[in-house]
Design an enzyme around this catalytic site. Structure first.
Site, mmCIF file in Angstrom:
data_model
loop_
_atom_site.group_PDB
_atom_site.id
_atom_site.type_symbol
_atom_site.label_atom_id
_atom_site.label_comp_id
_atom_site.label_asym_id
_atom_site.label_seq_id
_atom_site.Cartn_x
_atom_site.Cartn_y
_atom_site.Cartn_z
ATOM 1 N N LYS A 27 64.707 63.106 22.687
ATOM 2 C CA LYS A 27 63.325 63.535 22.453
ATOM 3 C C LYS A 27 62.554 62.514 21.619
ATOM 4 C CE LYS A 27 63.862 68.289 23.476
ATOM 5 N NZ LYS A 27 65.167 68.147 24.150
ATOM 6 N N TRP A 86 65.865 77.916 21.356
ATOM 7 C CA TRP A 86 67.060 77.097 21.122
ATOM 8 C C TRP A 86 67.990 77.681 20.077
ATOM 9 C CZ3 TRP A 86 68.407 74.403 24.943
ATOM 10 C CH2 TRP A 86 67.436 73.857 25.790
ATOM 11 N N ASP A 114 69.200 72.014 13.562
ATOM 12 C CA ASP A 114 68.946 71.327 14.826
ATOM 13 C C ASP A 114 67.571 70.668 14.695
ATOM 14 O OD1 ASP A 114 68.304 70.550 17.382
ATOM 15 O OD2 ASP A 114 68.609 72.506 18.317
HETATM 16 C C1 PLP Z 1 65.615 71.888 19.699
HETATM 17 C C2 PLP Z 1 66.522 71.679 20.866
HETATM 18 N N1 PLP Z 1 67.847 71.872 20.700
HETATM 19 C C3 PLP Z 1 68.702 71.691 21.713
HETATM 20 C C4 PLP Z 1 68.274 71.311 22.970
HETATM 21 C C5 PLP Z 1 69.285 71.149 24.053
HETATM 22 O O1 PLP Z 1 69.609 69.814 24.185
HETATM 23 P P1 PLP Z 1 70.409 69.237 25.453
HETATM 24 O O2 PLP Z 1 69.508 69.376 26.633
HETATM 25 O O3 PLP Z 1 70.673 67.820 25.049
HETATM 26 O O4 PLP Z 1 71.664 70.034 25.593
HETATM 27 C C6 PLP Z 1 66.890 71.086 23.176
HETATM 28 C C7 PLP Z 1 66.306 70.639 24.444
HETATM 29 O O5 PLP Z 1 66.786 70.233 25.403
HETATM 30 C C8 PLP Z 1 66.017 71.285 22.101
HETATM 31 O O6 PLP Z 1 64.699 71.095 22.260
#
Ligand code: PLP
Length: 297
Positions: free
Chosen positions: A197, A105, A173
């Site tokens: 989550k 990520w 994040d």
């Molecule tokens: C740590 C982390 N950041 C960002 C995301 C991306 O989020 P989204 O699917 O809401 O764009 C995720 C998983 O989906 C994640 O686990």
């Protein structure tokens, strides 16, 4: 299984929500607070939604002990949208940013950031699942922020310390570990997390932002991603994901009545210990590729 809601759901997100919250939502679905209308049929400017919106913010403030010089906003676009939003709101300050890439990520976030300015890699992406020793990090003097992912959902690498940035705003994040541990918010410029989550259904992203960082958005930043604009309008500048915020508010309430973040940290530790122990006691049937210091908290 049918309607019993008894499946063992290990999905990272959208993830399992407290059963009591789902039952409450079910009970209120057709007529929210005896209004004769469902919450999802109501205006985001109604007094009902206003109360939910404010309560959700207040609960986050309370649960994470968010200081008064931080704003809490809700936006759309998911975690991925926030990768861009962070840059469009902060990167214009110096045109560059430092990225700590420790997994999938943060890697995706750094790639996204390169669209908006110069991205400095603080260290080469580790080949094993670990965090390089901070004494080896190459932070740049001109970075408008230092970015990292506190818990790499795919790779399993979690920070058990707050990176030192020598005064440069730190952006984290926390999509997959928000509310699972106490956080000293004052050490951060921005903390963000997709709700799906740990704290609700998909649709909304929680952004906790230090006030002095607002107002630096690039001219090209879409209004829906401009943190200052969203904050000034109490996250109802345009139609928000009312249902997601409504369910999230209930989950936050549930966290509070269940013992707060301390209790969630205890639960989380217990759950991960069970899993890590099962791996470690499997006579190498399972292997854990994550370096110990970045694993179970
Ligand atoms: C740590 C982390 N950041 C960002 C995301 C991306 O989020 P989204 O699917 O809401 O764009 C995720 C998983 O989906 C994640 O686990």
């Amino acid at each position: 299984m049918g309607s019993s809601h008894s499946a063992l759901n290990f999905g990272a997100g959208p993830a399992k929500l407290p059963r009591s919250v789902l039952v409450e939502v079910q009970n209120e679905f057709l007529s929210y607070k005896d209004s004769g209308m469902s919450l999802i049929e109501m205006s985001h400017r109604s007094k009902e939604y206003d109360a939910i919106n404010n309560s959700a913010q207040q609960l986050i403030r309370e649960l994470l002990n968010v200081p008064s010089n931080y704003k809490i906003i809700f936006m759309q676009g998911g975690g991925l949208g926030c990768f861009s939003a962070i840059c469009m709101n902060l990167m214009g300050r110096t045109g560059e940013a430092d990225y700590l890439v420790t997994g999938t990520w943060s890697h995706i976030a750094a790639k996204e950031a390169a669209k908006y300015g110069k991205v400095n890699m603080v260290f080469p992406r580790p080949e094993n699942r670990s965090i390089p020793d901070p004494s080896t990090w190459k932070l740049s003097e001109n970075a408008s922020f230092v970015y990292y992912c506190d818990n790499e959902t795919v790779d399993g690498v979690e920070f058990h310390f707050v990176p030192e940035t020598n005064g440069v705003p730190l952006v984290a994040d926390m999509s997959s570990n928000i509310m699972t541990k106490k956080v000293d918010v004052s050490k951060y410029g921005i903390i963000f997390a997709g709700a799906q989550k740990n704290i609700g259904p998909s649709g909304t992203v929680v952004v906790i932002v230090r006030e002095d960082l607002l107002g630096n958005a690039m001219k090209t930043c879409p209004t829906v991603f401009d943190f200052a604009h969203i904050s000034k309008n109490n996250s109802v500048h345009h139609t928000p994901t009312t249902f997601a915020v409504y369910v999230m508010e209930k989950v936050l309430q549930w966290i509070k009545t269940s013992g707060g973040v301390d209790k969630m940290a205890e639960n989380s530790h217990q759950k991960s210990t069970l899993l890590y122990d099962a791996i470690n006691n499997s006579n190498n049937f399972y292997v854990c590729p994550i370096e110990e210091s970045c694993g179970v908290g």
